[in-house]
Write a protein that holds these residues in place. Structure first.
Motif, PDB file in Angstrom:
ATOM      1  N   ALA A 154       6.151 -10.010  10.944  1.00  0.00           N
ATOM      2  CA  ALA A 154       6.570 -10.721   9.730  1.00  0.00           C
ATOM      3  C   ALA A 154       5.539 -10.581   8.622  1.00  0.00           C
ATOM      4  N   ALA A 155       4.248 -10.593   8.979  1.00  0.00           N
ATOM      5  CA  ALA A 155       3.202 -10.500   7.964  1.00  0.00           C
ATOM      6  C   ALA A 155       3.221  -9.165   7.243  1.00  0.00           C
ATOM      7  N   LEU A 156       3.758  -8.138   7.860  1.00  0.00           N
ATOM      8  CA  LEU A 156       3.823  -6.828   7.201  1.00  0.00           C
ATOM      9  C   LEU A 156       4.695  -6.861   5.952  1.00  0.00           C
ATOM     10  N   LEU A 157       5.556  -7.868   5.842  1.00  0.00           N
ATOM     11  CA  LEU A 157       6.455  -7.995   4.701  1.00  0.00           C
ATOM     12  C   LEU A 157       5.852  -8.818   3.577  1.00  0.00           C
ATOM     13  N   CYS A 158       4.614  -9.310   3.751  1.00  0.00           N
ATOM     14  CA  CYS A 158       4.034 -10.276   2.812  1.00  0.00           C
ATOM     15  C   CYS A 158       2.850  -9.738   2.026  1.00  0.00           C
ATOM     16  N   PHE A 159       2.439  -8.514   2.258  1.00  0.00           N
ATOM     17  CA  PHE A 159       1.254  -7.982   1.601  1.00  0.00           C
ATOM     18  C   PHE A 159       1.557  -6.655   0.917  1.00  0.00           C
ATOM     19  N   GLN A 160       0.859  -6.443  -0.227  1.00  0.00           N
ATOM     20  CA  GLN A 160       0.863  -5.155  -0.916  1.00  0.00           C
ATOM     21  C   GLN A 160      -0.526  -4.969  -1.507  1.00  0.00           C
ATOM     22  N   ASN A 161      -1.366  -4.146  -0.833  1.00  0.00           N
ATOM     23  CA  ASN A 161      -2.678  -3.925  -1.424  1.00  0.00           C
ATOM     24  C   ASN A 161      -2.573  -2.884  -2.532  1.00  0.00           C
ATOM     25  N   GLN A 162      -3.700  -2.612  -3.203  1.00  0.00           N
ATOM     26  CA  GLN A 162      -3.642  -1.799  -4.422  1.00  0.00           C
ATOM     27  C   GLN A 162      -3.210  -0.360  -4.157  1.00  0.00           C
ATOM     28  N   ASN A 163      -3.445   0.146  -2.944  1.00  0.00           N
ATOM     29  CA  ASN A 163      -2.979   1.497  -2.626  1.00  0.00           C
ATOM     30  C   ASN A 163      -1.504   1.510  -2.255  1.00  0.00           C
ATOM     31  N   GLU A 164      -1.040   0.450  -1.588  1.00  0.00           N
ATOM     32  CA  GLU A 164       0.349   0.404  -1.133  1.00  0.00           C
ATOM     33  C   GLU A 164       1.319   0.144  -2.271  1.00  0.00           C
ATOM     34  N   ILE A 165       0.929  -0.700  -3.222  1.00  0.00           N
ATOM     35  CA  ILE A 165       1.871  -1.079  -4.279  1.00  0.00           C
ATOM     36  C   ILE A 165       2.166   0.084  -5.222  1.00  0.00           C
ATOM     37  N   ALA A 166       1.296   1.086  -5.208  1.00  0.00           N
ATOM     38  CA  ALA A 166       1.514   2.258  -6.054  1.00  0.00           C
ATOM     39  C   ALA A 166       1.867   3.497  -5.234  1.00  0.00           C
ATOM     40  N   ASP A 167       2.301   3.291  -3.986  1.00  0.00           N
ATOM     41  CA  ASP A 167       2.633   4.414  -3.105  1.00  0.00           C
ATOM     42  C   ASP A 167       4.108   4.785  -3.283  1.00  0.00           C
ATOM     43  N   LYS A 168       4.359   6.027  -3.651  1.00  0.00           N
ATOM     44  CA  LYS A 168       5.746   6.436  -3.867  1.00  0.00           C
ATOM     45  C   LYS A 168       6.466   6.811  -2.577  1.00  0.00           C
ATOM     46  N   LYS A 169       5.711   6.937  -1.445  1.00  0.00           N
ATOM     47  CA  LYS A 169       6.318   7.366  -0.192  1.00  0.00           C
ATOM     48  C   LYS A 169       6.492   6.244   0.819  1.00  0.00           C
ATOM     49  N   ALA A 170       5.845   5.113   0.612  1.00  0.00           N
ATOM     50  CA  ALA A 170       5.922   4.001   1.569  1.00  0.00           C
ATOM     51  C   ALA A 170       6.098   2.706   0.806  1.00  0.00           C
ATOM     52  N   LEU A 171       6.877   1.804   1.366  1.00  0.00           N
ATOM     53  CA  LEU A 171       7.198   0.555   0.677  1.00  0.00           C
ATOM     54  C   LEU A 171       6.455  -0.646   1.243  1.00  0.00           C
ATOM     55  N   PHE A 172       6.142  -0.635   2.542  1.00  0.00           N
ATOM     56  CA  PHE A 172       5.632  -1.839   3.185  1.00  0.00           C
ATOM     57  C   PHE A 172       4.155  -1.720   3.547  1.00  0.00           C
ATOM     58  N   HIS A 173       3.569  -2.874   3.830  1.00  0.00           N
ATOM     59  CA  HIS A 173       2.154  -2.983   4.179  1.00  0.00           C
ATOM     60  C   HIS A 173       1.865  -2.250   5.487  1.00  0.00           C
ATOM     61  N   ARG A 174       0.845  -1.364   5.472  1.00  0.00           N
ATOM     62  CA  ARG A 174       0.373  -0.625   6.645  1.00  0.00           C
ATOM     63  C   ARG A 174       1.447   0.309   7.220  1.00  0.00           C
ATOM     64  N   GLN A 175       2.429   0.635   6.413  1.00  0.00           N
ATOM     65  CA  GLN A 175       3.554   1.449   6.894  1.00  0.00           C
ATOM     66  C   GLN A 175       3.117   2.824   7.362  1.00  0.00           C
ATOM     67  N   THR A 176       2.043   3.366   6.767  1.00  0.00           N
ATOM     68  CA  THR A 176       1.610   4.714   7.114  1.00  0.00           C
ATOM     69  C   THR A 176       0.759   4.744   8.388  1.00  0.00           C
ATOM     70  N   GLU A 177       0.403   3.598   8.950  1.00  0.00           N
ATOM     71  CA  GLU A 177      -0.377   3.571  10.179  1.00  0.00           C
ATOM     72  C   GLU A 177       0.526   3.882  11.374  1.00  0.00           C
ATOM     73  N   ASN A 178      -0.090   4.361  12.426  1.00  0.00           N
ATOM     74  CA  ASN A 178       0.651   4.803  13.609  1.00  0.00           C
ATOM     75  C   ASN A 178       1.457   3.649  14.221  1.00  0.00           C
ATOM     76  N   GLY A 179       2.763   3.819  14.342  1.00  0.00           N
ATOM     77  CA  GLY A 179       3.638   2.849  15.001  1.00  0.00           C
ATOM     78  C   GLY A 179       4.128   1.720  14.122  1.00  0.00           C
ATOM     79  N   ILE A 180       3.529   1.521  12.937  1.00  0.00           N
ATOM     80  CA  ILE A 180       3.904   0.379  12.093  1.00  0.00           C
ATOM     81  C   ILE A 180       5.289   0.582  11.472  1.00  0.00           C
ATOM     82  N   ALA A 181       5.560   1.789  10.969  1.00  0.00           N
ATOM     83  CA  ALA A 181       6.864   2.036  10.337  1.00  0.00           C
ATOM     84  C   ALA A 181       8.003   1.754  11.315  1.00  0.00           C
ATOM     85  N   GLN A 182       7.856   2.204  12.563  1.00  0.00           N
ATOM     86  CA  GLN A 182       8.913   1.967  13.544  1.00  0.00           C
ATOM     87  C   GLN A 182       9.043   0.483  13.860  1.00  0.00           C
TER      88      GLN A 182
END
Length: 651
Positions: A154-182
């Motif tokens: 649930a916490a993954l839906l509540c954060f956007q750090n400065q790199n994530e909020i400007a990421d054109k390929k990923a929408l959610f917090h830590r999405q690019t880390e291994n296993g998080i997107a799934q």
């Protein structure tokens, strides 16, 4: 769940912590210059919520802070304190938890004690949020493991750090880390309300039923293959048993029951007698006789050796006697000297210590030796006779051995048939052994057993079909898409309000669950975010997506924390290495103001159910509502630096 306060405690135990307080249900803005610790606020909150692998900077935070504490409140006005000690390595699980009513506040430095761990902290938070206790089961055949749904997702839906909020390929917090997107794809339907523990349990039961079906199919296939193998090998054994005379007739194509019956009959047949009994007895008698002759011959050889040694010793003894007697014969030449005194030395006439023997003594000795020599010479003919008798007896035994050997060779020459019968007996024994082994191994593979296994497979298939039908009725994917469509209504309206790129021509701005990103649906086709240029648009679409998502969560009382933390949402409007955004005169302040105005309006729209916390360079001094939303302003005051870490902590 919303945030009330964030506290940092010095490592040296100073009684006064550094506290940042937030207003629940409203827009909270934390502004300031670069390198004052704004971005670290998000990481600290994430760490306090149970993240086991912190992402905290080394200087100056990790070098000064000993504990981090977060005070949160829930819809029933209860509160919870979540404290974590400074991590000492790549990961840590230590924690401190306190619960209470609206009077609960931050603890003193001397009250910070480890009384829990990350697992318990997440479990308590999940229960307070209303996240149901269930384990997500991936679809059958998926390589990923199952996991417990909790605040961690649930916490993954509540954060956007400065790199994530400007990421054109990923929408959610830590999405690019291994296993998080799934993990987000697996749990977002639950947090949207499109799926629940019932669907997860059904999916789990379906997986178990499919495993049971595969196991039943394997058992049936193995039994059929084994039965076919048994039938083929059984028929071969029947032919072999027939060739050895164990069976008279074998049908050309016997059934499995006939094969088994004939094989069992072959085991009962006794092998024929292997050769005449007199031949066996004669061979045994000759062998025993030969052993006796060899033992007798060995005894005779040993006796002859003893006689020969006696002969040689006798010759040596009598020869020595003859020599000595020849020497003693010179005594007969003595005259009057025979009576000389042997106690006096004839040379010096002095008495001898040991008197010499007299001539009479020597003469007596000579006579005794002569008698012994005569006796020895009388024994020699007896010994010679005994040796001749032994040699004669040995020759007789040798002759008997020769005759015995001839008889054995003659018996062996006439014993070819006996050996053939013995070989046949061995072949029969081997065939019967293979038959017994085949019958033992074939137990459990009868037609009745195959029928039972077929029934088990049918039941397993029916169970899978029933569970699959229930899951198909749930249609989680379709329900998730329907709810994302509801969210897309606000996203589309707010994207057009911010005048984001391509939004005016889009029929719908939505979240794609498969891509975990924003997509625009247009008459010309779908347009993903990574095909829209400008960091301004990427940030804007991130804002409208998360604002619409949390508005949906609050409207439907979903078990997701009621706060959204955004770091540097206006970074696209200022130079890359800006010190203070207020010093930039030519920035697009109208758009910056529009972004913050949208954040304010969405917070008001949710009527206290959503808390928005923004850490940013911007400070709209001419906007009263912006100044009312400020919780911290980390810019110098009277020349004194303002930041997350107090100046006196760095001394």
């Amino acid at each position: 769940m919303q945030l009330l306060a964030l506290a940092l405690y010095h490592r040296d135990g100073r009684p006064t912590p550094r506290v940042v307080r937030f207003r629940p249900g409203a827009l909270n803005i934390l502004t300031g210059e670069s390198e004052t610790g704004k971005s670290e606020v998000l990481d600290i909150v994430d760490y306090c919520l149970g993240r086991s692998t912190p992402n905290l900077p080394d200087e100056p935070i990790d070098q000064t802070v000993g504990w981090y504490a977060l005070l949160v409140t829930f819809r029933d006005d209860s509160r919870m304190l979540l404290a974590r000690p400074r991590p000492t390595g790549a990961s840590t699980t230590h924690a401190m938890i306190r619960t209470g009513d609206e009077t609960l506040d931050l603890p003193r430095a001397d009250e910070l004690k480890q009384n829990s761990n990350v697992a318990a902290l997440r479990s308590e938070l999940s229960a307070r949020l209303g996240i149901e206790d269930f384990r997500f089961q991936p679809p059958t055949g998926a390589a990923r493991a199952s996991f417990d749904v909790s605040i961690a997702q649930a916490a993954l839906l509540c954060f956007q750090n400065q790199n994530e909020i400007a990421d054109k390929k990923a929408l959610f917090h830590r999405q690019t880390e291994n296993g998080i997107a799934q993990a987000i794809k697996d749990t977002l339907p639950y947090f949207l309300g499109a799926a629940g523990p019932e669907q997860a349990l059904r999916r789990y039961h379906l997986g178990e039923a499919q495993r049971a079906q595969r196991a039943a199919q394997r058992k049936l296939d193995d039994a059929r293959r084994h039965q076919a193998s048994v039938d083929a090998s059984g028929l071969a054994l029947l032919r072999l048993a027939q060739s050895e005379g164990l069976l008279d007739e074998v049908p050309a194509a016997p059934s499995a029951e006939q094969i088994r019956a004939l094989l069992e009959h072959a085991l009962t047949v006794t092998a024929m007698t292997v050769g005449p009994a007199d031949l066996r007895d004669r061979r045994q008698a000759l062998s025993e006789e030969r052993r006796a002759f060899r033992e007798q011959l060995q005894d005779l050889d040993e006796a002859l050796a003893v006689v020969e040694r006696w002969k040689q010793q006798g010759k040596a003894f009598t020869g020595e006697l003859h020599l000595q007697l020849g020497r003693l014969k010179s005594l007969h030449l003595l005259g009057p000297e025979r009576d000389a005194d042997t106690s006096i030395c004839p040379m010096c006439t002095r008495p001898l210590e040991e008197p010499d023997p007299t001539a009479a003594d020597i003469t007596l000795l000579t006579e005794r030796l002569t008698d012994e020599l005569e006796q020895a010479q009388t024994l020699q003919p007896v010994r010679d006779e005994h040796r001749r008798a032994l040699q004669s007896e040995r020759e007789a035994v040798v002759e008997r051995l020769r005759v015995n050997g001839a008889q054995l060779r003659e018996l062996a020459a006439s014993d070819e048939r006996m050996r053939d019968l013995q070989e046949q007996h061995l072949r029969i024994a081997r065939v019967q052994g293979r038959i017994d082994q085949a019958l033992t191994a074939g137990t459990g593979s009868s037609a009745g057993d195959i029928g039972r296994l077929h029934n088990d497979l049918t039941l397993a298939q029916e169970n899978v079909e029933t569970l699959q039908a229930l899951i198909d009725e749930d249609d989680v994917t379709a329900e998730t898409e329907r709810r994302l469509t509801d969210i897309a209504a606000n996203m589309t309206r707010w994207a057009k309000r911010l005048n984001l790129g391509q939004a005016a021509a889009a029929d719908e701005v939505a979240i794609s669950l498969s891509q975990l990103n924003v997509v625009l649906r247009r008459p010309l086709g779908r347009l993903p975010l990574n095909r829209i240029g400008s960091a301004k648009n990427w940030i804007g679409y991130h804002l409208v997506a998360h604002l619409a998502l949390h508005t949906y969560f609050r409207l439907h009382n979903r078990p997701v924390p009621g706060f959204l933390m955004l770091d540097q949402p206006t970074q696209a409007f200022f130079p890359e290495k800006i010190r203070d955004a207020t010093t930039v005169q030519d920035a697009d302040w109208a758009t910056v103001t529009a972004y913050f105005a949208l954040l304010r309006d969405v917070a008001d729209l949710n009527e206290g159910a959503l808390q928005i916390i923004v850490c940013d360079h911007a400070n709209l001094t001419d906007e009263e509502w912006f100044q009312d939303a400020l919780v911290e302003n980390w810019r110098p005051v009277d020349g004194n630096r303002q930041a997350l870490i107090p100046t006196d902590w760095l001394d």
